[in-house]
Design a protein around this motif. Sequence first.
Motif, PDB file in Angstrom:
ATOM      1  N   PHE A 109       0.828  -0.861  -0.016  1.00  0.00           N
ATOM      2  CA  PHE A 109       0.220  -0.043   0.231  1.00  0.00           C
ATOM      3  C   PHE A 109       0.704   1.117   0.197  1.00  0.00           C
ATOM      4  CE2 PHE A 109       0.799  -1.145   4.411  1.00  0.00           C
ATOM      5  CZ  PHE A 109       0.593  -0.402   4.939  1.00  0.00           C
ATOM      6  N   ARG A 110       0.419   2.526  -0.761  1.00  0.00           N
ATOM      7  CA  ARG A 110       0.810   3.646  -0.234  1.00  0.00           C
ATOM      8  C   ARG A 110       0.778   4.643   0.904  1.00  0.00           C
ATOM      9  NH1 ARG A 110       4.080   3.766  -4.452  1.00  0.00           N
ATOM     10  NH2 ARG A 110       4.552   5.748  -4.282  1.00  0.00           N
ATOM     11  N   ILE A 111       1.109   5.554   1.257  1.00  0.00           N
ATOM     12  CA  ILE A 111       1.560   6.521   1.779  1.00  0.00           C
ATOM     13  C   ILE A 111       2.059   7.430   1.466  1.00  0.00           C
ATOM     14  CG2 ILE A 111       1.071   7.520   4.150  1.00  0.00           C
ATOM     15  CD1 ILE A 111       1.001   4.571   5.572  1.00  0.00           C
ATOM     16  N   GLN A 159       2.542  11.897   8.095  1.00  0.00           N
ATOM     17  CA  GLN A 159       2.508  12.469   6.646  1.00  0.00           C
ATOM     18  C   GLN A 159       0.414  13.042   6.244  1.00  0.00           C
ATOM     19  OE1 GLN A 159       3.749  11.888   3.599  1.00  0.00           O
ATOM     20  NE2 GLN A 159       5.729  10.833   5.672  1.00  0.00           N
ATOM     21  N   PRO A 160       0.136  13.652   4.871  1.00  0.00           N
ATOM     22  CA  PRO A 160      -0.674  14.519   5.043  1.00  0.00           C
ATOM     23  C   PRO A 160      -2.220  14.083   4.745  1.00  0.00           C
ATOM     24  CG  PRO A 160       1.618  15.197   3.118  1.00  0.00           C
ATOM     25  CD  PRO A 160       1.864  14.504   4.073  1.00  0.00           C
ATOM     26  N   SER A 161      -2.444  14.240   4.701  1.00  0.00           N
ATOM     27  CA  SER A 161      -4.090  12.938   5.065  1.00  0.00           C
ATOM     28  C   SER A 161      -5.464  14.158   4.540  1.00  0.00           C
ATOM     29  CB  SER A 161      -4.374  13.300   6.864  1.00  0.00           C
ATOM     30  OG  SER A 161      -5.840  12.001   6.157  1.00  0.00           O
ATOM     31  N   GLU A 162      -5.372  13.456   3.361  1.00  0.00           N
ATOM     32  CA  GLU A 162      -6.382  13.333   2.448  1.00  0.00           C
ATOM     33  C   GLU A 162      -7.065  12.057   1.752  1.00  0.00           C
ATOM     34  OE1 GLU A 162      -6.371  15.442  -2.188  1.00  0.00           O
ATOM     35  OE2 GLU A 162      -5.100  16.504  -0.726  1.00  0.00           O
ATOM     36  N   VAL A 216      -5.442   4.115   4.348  1.00  0.00           N
ATOM     37  CA  VAL A 216      -3.873   4.103   3.854  1.00  0.00           C
ATOM     38  C   VAL A 216      -4.691   4.903   2.328  1.00  0.00           C
ATOM     39  CG1 VAL A 216      -2.971   2.598   5.179  1.00  0.00           C
ATOM     40  CG2 VAL A 216      -4.282   2.243   2.788  1.00  0.00           C
ATOM     41  N   ASP A 217      -3.133   5.583   1.352  1.00  0.00           N
ATOM     42  CA  ASP A 217      -3.571   6.513   0.503  1.00  0.00           C
ATOM     43  C   ASP A 217      -4.672   5.110  -0.951  1.00  0.00           C
ATOM     44  OD1 ASP A 217      -2.878   8.778   1.308  1.00  0.00           O
ATOM     45  OD2 ASP A 217      -0.743   8.828   0.713  1.00  0.00           O
TER      46      ASP A 217
END
Length: 166
Positions: free
Chosen positions: A29-31, A84-87, A108-109
């Motif tokens: 997964f990506r963050i 990390q920024p959370s969008e 997670v992103d």
Amino acid sequence: MSSTDLVPASGAQAVQTVARTDDRQFLTFRIGEEEYGLDILRVQEIRSYEAPTRVANAPMFVKGVVNLRGVIVPILDLRIRLGQPSEYNAFTVVIVLNVAGRVVGIVVDSVSDVLALSAEEIKPRPEVPAAMDARFITGLGKIGDRMLILLDIEAMIKSPDFGLVD
């Protein structure tokens, strides 16, 4: 798989299409810009993100709880926990884990895929200062040009920083 799947054609070597027994499988997964991996055996399911019910006085990375088929599941935003920024967007997902006898969701992103890594493809964790406590990193996975940060998600969830397990 039929018995002909492993039969060499005109003297060529047989190619086995199943994973080797020494391989470990990781959900990737990506963050942000980084790609992470965690033991696939800890994953219960992957769900699209839905806003959880907020819990009073919880740390910022604890987004709240959701009712998942009668089980109250805490939702942790791993992005916030890692600084990390959370969008939230269409790719944002919750990975529901079964860790330390608890069901927990991590935001997670995006989820990439499931990879099988051999022992040779897993390198020891680096001894450099990192944004994340190195005790939660089991190693680095290297597949071609891809580098995965392999997480010990159980140690992370059990840590006193998370406050979820006694």
